[in-house]
Design an enzyme around this catalytic site. Structure first.
Site, PDB file in Angstrom:
ATOM      1  CD  GLU A  10      -2.802  -1.219   0.065  1.00  0.00           C
ATOM      2  OE1 GLU A  10      -3.353  -0.168  -0.320  1.00  0.00           O
ATOM      3  OE2 GLU A  10      -2.974  -2.320  -0.493  1.00  0.00           O
ATOM      4  CB  CYS A  11       4.074   1.984   1.401  1.00  0.00           C
ATOM      5  SG  CYS A  11       5.421   3.175   1.527  1.00  0.00           S
ATOM      6  N   GLY A  12       3.660   3.729  -1.563  1.00  0.00           N
ATOM      7  CA  GLY A  12       4.323   4.076  -2.817  1.00  0.00           C
ATOM      8  C   GLY A  12       5.836   3.974  -2.722  1.00  0.00           C
ATOM      9  NE  ARG A  15       2.358   1.290  -5.150  1.00  0.00           N
ATOM     10  CZ  ARG A  15       1.636   2.022  -4.313  1.00  0.00           C
ATOM     11  NH1 ARG A  15       1.143   1.479  -3.213  1.00  0.00           N
ATOM     12  NH2 ARG A  15       1.397   3.298  -4.576  1.00  0.00           N
TER      13      ARG A  15
END
Length: 140
Positions: A10-12, A15
């Site tokens: 969920e964390c950019g 990612r």
């Protein structure tokens, strides 16, 4: 070649870090630490190997940090680690382990300092910021 990322999909930042690792042609071991929290020993080692204090490895934003009173200066490292294990969202991310070291990769391009293999292609973060040019070189 073994590489491990403690990842939150969920964390950019997480990612982007994972994508930079994959841009070397390596598929790392991906540990979704919210589902599979590390052991106390592993968490303490990740933090120490990264050259951080336990307080520096705690995520405050979007977590129960304040509600739990974790800003109290008299809390020990063990108390903070126990809170991180009880509430894994408090573990800052992503931690990456490679043969060249361990880092908390915030911002994501910090992973480039410990990747043992070069980037294979151009790379831009999700927000469009170019990190690696067409020649596979880091853009400063």
């Amino acid at each position: 070649m073994k590489m491990t990322i403690y990842h939150n999909p969920e964390c950019g930042t997480s990612r982007n870090t994972l994508a930079l690792i994959r841009n070397t042609g390596v598929e790392p071991e991906v540990i979704e630490y919210l589902k599979q929290p590390p052991s106390l020993e592993t968490l303490a080692r990740l933090i120490a190997d990264s050259g951080l204090t336990v307080r520096e490895a705690i995520r405050q934003k979007g977590t129960p940090y304040a509600e739990l009173g974790l800003d109290a200066p008299d809390l020990t490292d063990r108390q903070l680690l126990d809170a991180m294990l009880a509430h894994p969202i408090l573990i800052n991310r992503p931690f990456v382990v490679t043969p060249n070291g361990t880092r908390l990769c915030r911002p994501s391009e910090l992973v480039l300092d410990i990747l043992p293999l070069p980037q294979k292609a151009a790379f831009a973060k999700e927000d469009g910021e170019v990190v690696i040019n067409a020649e596979g070189q880091r853009v400063k």
